[in-house]
Scaffold this active site. Structure first.
Site, mmCIF file in Angstrom:
data_model
loop_
_atom_site.group_PDB
_atom_site.id
_atom_site.type_symbol
_atom_site.label_atom_id
_atom_site.label_comp_id
_atom_site.label_asym_id
_atom_site.label_seq_id
_atom_site.Cartn_x
_atom_site.Cartn_y
_atom_site.Cartn_z
ATOM 1 C CD GLU A 146 -2.760 1.002 2.564
ATOM 2 O OE1 GLU A 146 -2.332 0.407 3.573
ATOM 3 O OE2 GLU A 146 -3.901 1.476 2.484
ATOM 4 C CG ASP A 179 -6.619 3.649 1.640
ATOM 5 O OD1 ASP A 179 -7.462 4.538 1.424
ATOM 6 O OD2 ASP A 179 -6.399 3.186 2.781
ATOM 7 C CG HIS A 182 -3.299 6.450 1.909
ATOM 8 N ND1 HIS A 182 -2.882 7.167 3.000
ATOM 9 C CD2 HIS A 182 -3.662 5.228 2.388
ATOM 10 C CE1 HIS A 182 -2.968 6.427 4.095
ATOM 11 N NE2 HIS A 182 -3.434 5.241 3.751
ATOM 12 C CG HIS A 205 -7.944 -0.351 2.183
ATOM 13 N ND1 HIS A 205 -6.837 -0.155 2.987
ATOM 14 C CD2 HIS A 205 -8.328 -1.644 2.381
ATOM 15 C CE1 HIS A 205 -6.563 -1.284 3.631
ATOM 16 N NE2 HIS A 205 -7.444 -2.202 3.276
ATOM 17 N NE ARG A 211 -7.774 6.222 6.806
ATOM 18 C CZ ARG A 211 -7.441 5.344 5.846
ATOM 19 N NH1 ARG A 211 -8.357 4.566 5.313
ATOM 20 N NH2 ARG A 211 -6.203 5.254 5.441
ATOM 21 C CD GLU A 240 -7.281 1.029 6.293
ATOM 22 O OE1 GLU A 240 -6.410 0.258 6.706
ATOM 23 O OE2 GLU A 240 -7.053 1.928 5.452
HETATM 24 C C1 LER Z 1 -3.556 1.108 6.259
HETATM 25 O O1 LER Z 1 -4.285 0.353 5.328
HETATM 26 C C2 LER Z 1 -3.687 2.545 5.986
HETATM 27 O O2 LER Z 1 -4.351 2.942 5.077
HETATM 28 C C3 LER Z 1 -2.938 3.496 6.835
HETATM 29 O O3 LER Z 1 -3.443 4.796 6.690
HETATM 30 C C4 LER Z 1 -2.856 3.109 8.289
HETATM 31 O O4 LER Z 1 -2.289 4.139 9.009
HETATM 32 MN MN MN Z 2 -5.522 1.520 3.742
#
Ligand code: LER
Ligand code: MN
Length: 288
Positions: A146, A179, A182, A205, A211, A240
């Site tokens: 990731e 994800d 991010h 994700h 979030r 997540e």
């Molecule tokens: C973990 O999957 C993630 O996305 C991170 O931001 C955890 O800190």
């Molecule tokens: Mn993640």
């Protein structure tokens, strides 16, 4: 479409205690659970496996490098510790029947060194991930690495870098965990990032930009799902998020407030939104 929820919404180390949660997770309509652990000692694999099977849920396994444990440390002993940790994670994944083991596996979450990564560190990342190939084959597990945003990680932030890293490793069981939380920070376009990664994406994700509850913010969901369809992705979509009352997770993920009126709405309402988005078939329904 396989939908899952990560256990970090409830606990930092999923084990026997919260097994009753699984019934609730199933009742909301999830297909699977992403079990998260940051240490693998006393991992109650059999009980977890049984709990998942009794509730008709499939497993995914998730972890992260933490503390000083880095695959790209300048200290060879630490690099070996990181590789050993990841091999244990792969074995734990297999022990609960998970086919995917995912997380930030290059440098520890939150480690910022005040500089960009070096060429030597990049080579250690390639070397470290490559060394996991045999364990992945032996356990029939796929590793999804990731990229994290710049405030959590200095070594791997973008889809472009992740694509180059995965190509340099060149192992069919090693790909990317994409994800949206991010990517929303680091990418100019979530859809273009998915297009760039293509078949290297092994896990997703599906997180809102804060979030919070998926669908309540500004992630480009239409762009995401259209691009995932274009690249033929048929893996998991896992929500997540992090319980703000779990001190170690709140600290690691910088959660200093409630992300929803009730954190379980992130799971239940988030799933309804993702189902609505993905049940629509074809580009016309996606509005593109
Ligand atoms: C973990 O999957 C993630 O996305 C991170 O931001 C955890 O800190
Ligand atoms: Mn993640």
């Amino acid at each position: 479409m396989k939908m899952g929820i990560n256990t970090l919404l409830w606990t930092a180390a999923f084990d026997r205690g919260p097994l009753s949660l699984l019934t609730r997770i199933r009742s909301w309509g999830f297909d699977g659970v992403e079990i998260a652990r940051f240490n693998f000692a006393d991992f109650p694999a059999l009980e977890i496996r049984r709990g998942l099977a009794e509730n008709g849920l499939q497993p995914i396994f998730c972890s992260a490098l933490t503390g000083q444990t880095s695959l790209i440390s300048g200290n060879a002993k630490v690099r070996k510790q990181a590789r050993d940790f990841l091999v244990s994670g792969i074995e734990c994944a297999a022990s609960i029947g998970a086919k995917v083991f995912c997380g930030p596996f290059v440098s520890p979450v939150g480690q910022l060194l005040g500089r960009r990564r070096t060429a030597e560190e990049w080579n250690w990342a390639i070397e470290g991930l490559t060394s996991l190939g045999d364990a992945l084959d032996a356990n029939d597990v796929t590793l999804a690495v990731e990229p994290l945003n710049r405030f959590e990680c200095y070594a791997l932030n973008t889809a472009e870098d992740a694509a180059c890293l995965i190509d340099a490793v060149g192992h069919p069981r090693i790909g990317v965990l994409f994800d949206t939380f991010h990517a929303n920070i680091e990418e100019k376009s979530i859809a273009a990032a998915v297009d760039r990664l293509g078949s290297r994406i092994k896990h997703v994700h599906t997180c809102e930009n804060d979030r919070g509850i998926p669908g309540s913010g500004h992630v480009d969901w239409k762009g995401l799902f259209a691009a995932l369809t274009r690249c033929g992705y048929d893996g998991w979509h896992v929500i997540e998020s992090f319980g703000s009352n779990i001190p170690e997770i709140a600290a690691a993920a910088c959660v200093w407030r409630d992300l929803a009126p009730d954190s379980e709405l992130i799971a239940s309402e988030g799933l309804q939104f993702l189902r609505r988005m993905t049940h629509r078939k074809g580009s016309a329904a996606l509005g593109i």
